[in-house]
Design an enzyme around this catalytic site. Structure first.
Site, mmCIF file in Angstrom:
data_model
loop_
_atom_site.group_PDB
_atom_site.id
_atom_site.type_symbol
_atom_site.label_atom_id
_atom_site.label_comp_id
_atom_site.label_asym_id
_atom_site.label_seq_id
_atom_site.Cartn_x
_atom_site.Cartn_y
_atom_site.Cartn_z
ATOM 1 N N CYS A 100 -34.358 -35.925 -112.167
ATOM 2 C CA CYS A 100 -34.649 -34.521 -112.443
ATOM 3 C C CYS A 100 -33.939 -34.054 -113.735
ATOM 4 C CB CYS A 100 -34.276 -33.684 -111.225
ATOM 5 S SG CYS A 100 -34.897 -31.995 -111.233
ATOM 6 N N ASP A 111 -45.251 -35.951 -107.197
ATOM 7 C CA ASP A 111 -44.131 -35.069 -107.521
ATOM 8 C C ASP A 111 -44.657 -33.639 -107.666
ATOM 9 O OD1 ASP A 111 -41.929 -33.744 -108.512
ATOM 10 O OD2 ASP A 111 -41.644 -35.051 -110.259
ATOM 11 N N HIS A 165 -40.884 -36.158 -105.541
ATOM 12 C CA HIS A 165 -39.845 -35.976 -106.559
ATOM 13 C C HIS A 165 -38.555 -36.710 -106.211
ATOM 14 C CE1 HIS A 165 -38.038 -33.866 -109.969
ATOM 15 N NE2 HIS A 165 -36.985 -33.607 -109.202
#
Length: 419
Positions: A233, A327, A361
């Site tokens: 991230c 994601d 994600h």
């Protein structure tokens, strides 16, 4: 006599286990369940139904689940499908050294649709550790650097890895402790919301990350030839910046990140990279019950944002983008493809994109259950992460092996000269 076996009963969380049941009536639907309590006292549980064979046995390596939290042959499904009884909790191991997760497995010799009042016919409690015997944890407070260094047993030198997460902040150690259990010297690095670091994300100074990489290179048990970076991230954004500008970085793994500086300006000495601003008015997902940044991020291809794209063609070593196709936090596949396209434009041929169909994600080490959405600090609504249960968790098994192979292949590990 009804029996339930789990092998091994003590293992690292990234290792598979074998589950079998016997002594049951033939061709009967039974229930297998799993549950654990995290360090804050929250319960995570899963359940699946199986039909015994002619001998009254069930073997999760061969027997398909006929219903419950997953379907089909899935030996680790009970672990993958663990979900919180209190909504929007994420299963995170904080004390990676002192205690394992205790996973309670329960066998009911019938179809249990509700919380069973009867005692299970058989039970097992297994221990799932996040660090192998002999792994050492050292709390780091050196100069500006804040984090925890995990060292494998032995003298080394070991390949070094800087390990970072994203917008949740604080210090997450579970991936580093597992990397150390697999032979890497891993520095779990915090960069905000921890100790005396800033409480929230502001301007990002690459000098901090340079100091962390150099600290790892200088450690007597770590190879001095360069370190790897693994990050997720917002951390993956910083990992790409480190790869682009720091000679200490020999290999980089970006898990569901971007190819440009977003929201927070990046400085490095006299260099200033202005961030691409978020369109925060578009943060709500379509159901208005959770948050997603997919529509918040601007397109870095716009001419006004060209100076915010990170120059990964300057990177010393290879870069691997690991991307979840499902994601729902970032458009990670788009960013990864843009990064690879830029690298090829400038003649850099060692940028790779590995896309995992059905993965979300939060691509984490194996044994971690799917977390499709969860609450995070400083946000009122839960954040949507995405992913399909079986595809996501299979991707975690595959990516964990690929990540380690990539780092071992591309981080040189020569012995230091003795004084």
């Amino acid at each position: 006599m009804v029996g339930l076996s789990v092998s091994p009963e003590i293992s690292l969380v990234d290792e598979p286990v074998k589950i079998q049941a016997w002594g049951l009536p033939p061709n009967q639907v039974i229930t297998l369940g799993a549950w654990l309590k995290d360090e804050k006292g929250h319960i995570f549980q899963s359940r699946a139904f199986y039909k015994t064979d002619m001998e009254g046995k069930v073997d999760l390596d061969k027997s398909p689940s006929t219903g419950g939290d997953f379907h089909g042959i899935c030996p680790m499904g009970l672990f993958w499908a663990l979900k919180p009884t209190t909504p929007f909790r994420r299963l995170i191991k904080r004390d990676v050294m002192g205690s394992p997760f205790l996973v309670h497995l329960e066998l009911y010799s019938s179809l249990e649709l509700n919380v069973p009042e009867d005692l299970p016919a058989a039970t097992k409690v297994i221990k799932r550790w996040y660090s192998a015997p002999g792994v050492q944890r050292i709390l780091i407070r050196e100069g500006q650097v804040r984090g925890a260094l995990f060292l494998p047993p032995g003298e080394g030198p070991f390949p070094g890895v800087v390990d970072m997460f994203g917008g949740i902040g604080g210090l997450l150690e579970f991936r580093s402790s597992l990397l150390a259990s697999r032979g890497f010297a891993s520095l779990a690095l915090a960069f905000f919301a921890y100790d005396d670091l800033p409480s929230s994300l502001g301007e990002m100074d690459l000098k901090y990350f340079e100091e962390a990489a150099q600290f790892l290179c200088d450690h007597p048990k770590v190879s001095s030839d360069g370190v790897g970076v693994v990050a997720t991230c917002k951390g993956a954004e910083m990992a790409l910046a480190m790869a682009s500008y720091l000679p200490q970085v020999a290999a980089t793994v970006c898990i569901n990140g971007t190819n440009a500086v977003n929201d927070n300006n990046l400085v490095y000495g006299d260099l200033l990279i202005k961030a691409i601003p978020y369109k925060m008015e578009r943060i709500l997902s379509t159901d208005f019950l959770s948050l997603s940044f997919t529509n918040v991020m601007n397109d870095p291809r716009k001419p006004e944002f060209k100076d915010s794209i990170l120059p990964l063609e300057k990177a010393r070593g290879p870069i691997l983008f690991m991307v979840g196709e499902k994601d729902q936090q970032y458009n990670s596949l788009f960013f990864a493809r843009e990064a690879k396209s830029r690298a090829e434009k400038y003649g850099k041929k060692d940028v790779y994109v590995q896309c995992y169909p059905g993965a979300g994600h939060l691509i984490e080490p194996p044994g971690s259950p799917l977390c499709p959405l969860s609450k995070t600090p400083n946000l009122l609504l839960p954040v949507t992460w995405g992913g399909e249960l079986l595809a996501h968790c299979r991707a975690q098994e595959t990516s964990w092996k690929e990540l380690q192979e990539f780092l071992r292949t591309n981080i040189r590990c020569s012995r230091r000269n003795k004084l």
